[in-house]
Design a protein around this motif. Structure first.
Motif, PDB file in Angstrom:
ATOM      1  N   SER A   1       0.858  -1.189   0.000  1.00 12.99           N
ATOM      2  CA  SER A   1       0.000   0.000   0.000  1.00 12.99           C
ATOM      3  C   SER A   1       0.894   1.238   0.000  1.00 12.99           C
ATOM      4  CB  SER A   1      -0.897  -0.004   1.238  1.00 12.99           C
ATOM      5  OG  SER A   1      -1.666   1.173   1.309  1.00 12.99           O
ATOM      6  N   PHE A   2       0.579   2.207  -0.850  1.00  9.02           N
ATOM      7  CA  PHE A   2       1.438   3.382  -1.014  1.00  9.02           C
ATOM      8  C   PHE A   2       0.597   4.657  -0.960  1.00  9.02           C
ATOM      9  CE2 PHE A   2       3.525  -0.184  -3.045  1.00  9.02           C
ATOM     10  CZ  PHE A   2       4.824  -0.083  -2.575  1.00  9.02           C
ATOM     11  N   PRO A   3       1.153   5.716  -0.369  1.00  6.11           N
ATOM     12  CA  PRO A   3       0.389   6.958  -0.219  1.00  6.11           C
ATOM     13  C   PRO A   3       0.171   7.700  -1.540  1.00  6.11           C
ATOM     14  CG  PRO A   3       2.625   7.279   0.549  1.00  6.11           C
ATOM     15  CD  PRO A   3       2.479   5.815   0.265  1.00  6.11           C
ATOM     16  N   VAL A   4       1.096   7.523  -2.503  1.00  4.29           N
ATOM     17  CA  VAL A   4       0.967   8.143  -3.818  1.00  4.29           C
ATOM     18  C   VAL A   4       1.414   7.125  -4.865  1.00  4.29           C
ATOM     19  CG1 VAL A   4       1.303  10.529  -3.030  1.00  4.29           C
ATOM     20  CG2 VAL A   4       3.295   9.124  -3.645  1.00  4.29           C
ATOM     21  N   GLU A   5       1.101   7.412  -6.102  1.00  2.05           N
ATOM     22  CA  GLU A   5       1.476   6.495  -7.173  1.00  2.05           C
ATOM     23  C   GLU A   5       2.974   6.567  -7.491  1.00  2.05           C
ATOM     24  OE1 GLU A   5       0.376   3.648 -10.307  1.00  2.05           O
ATOM     25  OE2 GLU A   5      -0.211   4.192  -8.271  1.00  2.05           O
ATOM     26  N   ALA A   6       3.546   7.756  -7.437  1.00  2.00           N
ATOM     27  CA  ALA A   6       4.959   7.904  -7.798  1.00  2.00           C
ATOM     28  C   ALA A   6       5.644   8.948  -6.923  1.00  2.00           C
ATOM     29  CB  ALA A   6       5.095   8.304  -9.266  1.00  2.00           C
ATOM     30  N   SER A   7       6.895   8.704  -6.637  1.00  2.00           N
ATOM     31  CA  SER A   7       7.743   9.661  -5.931  1.00  2.00           C
ATOM     32  C   SER A   7       8.983   9.918  -6.763  1.00  2.00           C
ATOM     33  CB  SER A   7       8.175   9.123  -4.563  1.00  2.00           C
ATOM     34  OG  SER A   7       7.095   9.023  -3.679  1.00  2.00           O
ATOM     35  N   VAL A   8       9.297  11.179  -6.963  1.00  2.00           N
ATOM     36  CA  VAL A   8      10.578  11.545  -7.563  1.00  2.00           C
ATOM     37  C   VAL A   8      11.591  11.650  -6.433  1.00  2.00           C
ATOM     38  CG1 VAL A   8      11.866  13.281  -8.857  1.00  2.00           C
ATOM     39  CG2 VAL A   8       9.498  12.745  -9.494  1.00  2.00           C
ATOM     40  N   ILE A   9      12.728  10.985  -6.598  1.00  2.00           N
ATOM     41  CA  ILE A   9      13.764  10.950  -5.562  1.00  2.00           C
ATOM     42  C   ILE A   9      14.945  11.809  -6.019  1.00  2.00           C
ATOM     43  CG2 ILE A   9      15.295   9.495  -4.190  1.00  2.00           C
ATOM     44  CD1 ILE A   9      12.439   8.776  -3.672  1.00  2.00           C
ATOM     45  N   ILE A  10      15.323  12.801  -5.204  1.00  2.00           N
ATOM     46  CA  ILE A  10      16.487  13.641  -5.499  1.00  2.00           C
ATOM     47  C   ILE A  10      17.424  13.648  -4.299  1.00  2.00           C
ATOM     48  CG2 ILE A  10      17.343  15.933  -6.106  1.00  2.00           C
ATOM     49  CD1 ILE A  10      14.742  16.591  -7.413  1.00  2.00           C
ATOM     50  N   PRO A  11      18.545  12.925  -4.352  1.00  2.00           N
ATOM     51  CA  PRO A  11      19.596  13.118  -3.345  1.00  2.00           C
ATOM     52  C   PRO A  11      20.357  14.392  -3.679  1.00  2.00           C
ATOM     53  CG  PRO A  11      19.753  10.964  -4.450  1.00  2.00           C
ATOM     54  CD  PRO A  11      18.869  11.838  -5.271  1.00  2.00           C
ATOM     55  N   VAL A  12      20.715  15.179  -2.682  1.00  2.00           N
ATOM     56  CA  VAL A  12      21.384  16.434  -2.981  1.00  2.00           C
ATOM     57  C   VAL A  12      22.342  16.817  -1.862  1.00  2.00           C
ATOM     58  CG1 VAL A  12      19.529  17.824  -1.942  1.00  2.00           C
ATOM     59  CG2 VAL A  12      21.017  18.861  -3.663  1.00  2.00           C
ATOM     60  N   LYS A  13      23.450  17.397  -2.249  1.00  2.00           N
ATOM     61  CA  LYS A  13      24.370  18.011  -1.297  1.00  2.00           C
ATOM     62  C   LYS A  13      25.045  19.191  -1.988  1.00  2.00           C
ATOM     63  CE  LYS A  13      28.144  17.237   1.949  1.00  2.00           C
ATOM     64  NZ  LYS A  13      28.994  16.237   2.642  1.00  2.00           N
ATOM     65  N   ASN A  14      24.830  20.382  -1.445  1.00  2.00           N
ATOM     66  CA  ASN A  14      25.487  21.598  -1.933  1.00  2.00           C
ATOM     67  C   ASN A  14      25.263  21.818  -3.433  1.00  2.00           C
ATOM     68  OD1 ASN A  14      26.412  21.984   0.665  1.00  2.00           O
ATOM     69  ND2 ASN A  14      28.435  21.108   0.263  1.00  2.00           N
ATOM     70  N   ARG A  15      23.998  21.978  -3.764  1.00  2.00           N
ATOM     71  CA  ARG A  15      23.633  22.271  -5.154  1.00  2.00           C
ATOM     72  C   ARG A  15      22.735  23.512  -5.201  1.00  2.00           C
ATOM     73  NH1 ARG A  15      27.359  19.630  -6.292  1.00  2.00           N
ATOM     74  NH2 ARG A  15      27.493  17.847  -7.738  1.00  2.00           N
ATOM     75  N   ILE A  16      23.157  24.557  -4.520  1.00  2.00           N
ATOM     76  CA  ILE A  16      22.364  25.783  -4.475  1.00  2.00           C
ATOM     77  C   ILE A  16      22.154  26.365  -5.870  1.00  2.00           C
ATOM     78  CG2 ILE A  16      24.391  27.249  -4.113  1.00  2.00           C
ATOM     79  CD1 ILE A  16      20.866  27.734  -2.588  1.00  2.00           C
ATOM     80  N   ARG A  17      23.087  26.073  -6.759  1.00  2.00           N
ATOM     81  CA  ARG A  17      23.005  26.632  -8.108  1.00  2.00           C
ATOM     82  C   ARG A  17      21.965  25.921  -8.973  1.00  2.00           C
ATOM     83  NH1 ARG A  17      28.238  26.935 -12.202  1.00  2.00           N
ATOM     84  NH2 ARG A  17      27.142  27.689 -14.054  1.00  2.00           N
ATOM     85  N   THR A  18      21.633  24.651  -8.656  1.00  2.00           N
ATOM     86  CA  THR A  18      20.800  23.860  -9.568  1.00  2.00           C
ATOM     87  C   THR A  18      19.527  23.298  -8.959  1.00  2.00           C
ATOM     88  OG1 THR A  18      22.022  21.826  -9.049  1.00  2.00           O
ATOM     89  CG2 THR A  18      22.835  23.171 -10.889  1.00  2.00           C
ATOM     90  N   ILE A  19      19.441  23.171  -7.643  1.00  2.00           N
ATOM     91  CA  ILE A  19      18.345  22.420  -7.040  1.00  2.00           C
ATOM     92  C   ILE A  19      16.981  23.072  -7.277  1.00  2.00           C
ATOM     93  CG2 ILE A  19      18.643  23.510  -4.772  1.00  2.00           C
ATOM     94  CD1 ILE A  19      17.530  19.873  -5.519  1.00  2.00           C
TER      95      ILE A  19
END
Length: 467
Positions: free
Chosen positions: A215-233
């Protein structure tokens, strides 16, 4: 010691004679079946050398005697060594990786000099594939590995004058360049024959997981790992939130202890849009794979987990819907799309579109053991991904998943461009040096070794069960 015969790719070279440590014999194409057969048949010494560089290396003191000595001592059927590169009269060490059973890449770096045991090569003549135009040396190397050890000698035995070579990015994507398609088909055929010979080949796989599981709360999740990407996130976040889909979705950002303002930016955006899940791990030892593991195990994660790097953006507002629809139509555990290389202005840069059309439903899961990646963006059936886990690394974790999943489940493909891969100075593989490149390649070779052995064990178990 009798001079060794060195077969060279340059037609302009001639027999050096005299006190030379080797006799240079012309052979314009050792990569063709005809050329390789001629080399093997012409050798009348215990070993022969193949030079794959247009420039003849300078042998070091007693270098060839040392190569032969170690080959004799170890029973090597193929031996290669580290070497020097001469750049502007300066010698620089060019170290190479050890060979593994999973070193199946056709571009594995042996350096420009390869020593081959003649008797073993002659015994393999009937096993070598005919009519090859580009993959004969690859065919010989794999066939030799089935007969004896391939030995890497960690000694700089010769010097190569450095010549201009193509940049890393060009080399990295050479195997998906359309102009190399015929060569890649040959390489795939050679690798497939090798996998069959060693009991690691798998028949076509059409099994898909049960999408109704869990059972899942939504159909899809986009996963973004990030560290120090103030320019692009911010661009990545906007790309996700602008998606138009007929199902609920969210964005899980695993903020791996950023200290450049990225954390505050994400927190602000999460306050304004409840679809954003801002996760800061308690651990400080997570790589990209570990961040992904935290994301897919979060209770907010959807039925499907979809990749987006913090540097990149989706190609349009329908990417997420396209991916989820493909899961249901192709019934696969993992889905791989295509992308376009571009700069920060979203202008296309070489090599352009990366679509990995070398993948085939019948043999892609076997050919995956030869190539260095399966493509992007990647998306997964979350329950299946949770069951196998993700290596806690920051390089190759996606390749590990592709190999592991393709052993059991169908891998789906989308050949339309789904995201834009923006190149800039802080990309993971930007300005890579030799030591890091060797480490990356060694790790992927190790992943292939693990998977190859697992497939051999699977096939051996299946044979036992059928008795």
């Amino acid at each position: 010691m009798h001079p060794l015969i060195l077969f060279h790719t340059a037609n302009t070279l001639r027999n050096t004679g005299g006190d030379s440590p080797w006799i240079v014999a012309e052979q314009s194409n050792p990569y063709s079946s005809e050329g390789m057969k001629a080399i093997i048949e012409a050798s009348d010494q215990t070993y022969f050398l193949i030079c794959t560089s247009p420039n003849l290396p300078e042998p070091g003191a007693y270098a060839l005697e040392r190569m032969v000595q170690v080959a004799d001592d170890t029973g090597a059927v193929l031996l290669y060594s580290d070497y020097n590169k001469r750049e502007n009269n300066t010698l620089k060490t060019h170290a190479l990786n050890d060979y593994q059973v999973g070193s199946l890449r056709d571009d594995f770096d042996f350096g420009p000099l390869i020593l081959v045991r003649t008797a073993t090569a002659k015994a393999l003549l009937k096993e070598l594939m005919p009519h090859l135009q580009a993959a004969a040396l690859y065919d010989l190397r794999l066939a030799l590995s089935r007969r004896g050890p391939i030995v890497h000698l960690n000694e700089r035995l010769y010097t190569q004058v450095d010549t201009k070579t193509s940049d890393l990015e060009t080399k990295q994507f050479a195997y998906v360049d359309p102009k190399n398609r015929n060569t890649q088909l040959e390489m795939e055929a050679v690798c497939t024959q090798h996998l069959k010979a060693i009991g690691a080949w798998l028949p076509p796989i059409n099994d898909g997981p049960d999408f109704e599981q869990g059972s899942f709360p939504v159909e899809a999740s986009v996963i973004i790992p990030v560290k120090n990407r103030i320019r692009t996130i911010a661009d990545a976040i906007d790309s996700v939130l602008s998606q138009e889909a007929p199902f609920p979705f969210n964005l899980i950002i695993i903020d791996n202890h950023s200290n450049d303002g990225t954390t505050a930016l994400i927190a602000d955006r999460a306050q304004k849009d409840t679809r954003i899940v801002h996760l800061i791990p308690k651990r400080d030892d997570l790589g990209i794979g570990g961040c992904w593991q935290a994301g897919i195990n979060h209770p907010a994660c959807g039925r499907f987990a979809v990749q987006l790097d913090s540097d990149d953006v989706y190609s349009d507002n329908h990417t997420l819907a396209t991916i989820v629809n493909a899961f249901y139509t192709q019934r696969c555990a993992m889905l791989v799309g295509s992308y376009r290389m571009c700069n920060f202005q979203l202008e296309t840069i070489p090599p352009g579109i990366i679509d990995h059309k070398e993948w085939t439903p019948e043999n892609g899961h076997n050919n995956a053991l030869r190539i260095n990646g399966l493509g992007a963006p990647r998306a997964f059936h979350t329950a299946t991904l949770r069951a196998i886990g993700i290596p806690n690394t920051s390089y190759g974790e996606d390749y590990a998943l592709g190999l592991r999943l393709s052993r059991r489940w169908k891998i789906g493909r989308l050949y339309e461009v789904l995201y834009l891969c923006r190149r800039w100075e802080d990309n993971t593989d930007a300005a890579i040096d030799l030591a890091k490149l060797n480490a990356f390649n060694h790790y992927k070779d190790q992943l292939r070794s693990i998977e190859l052995i697992a497939r051999q064990r699977l096939n051996a178990g299946n044979k036992t069960e059928s008795l």
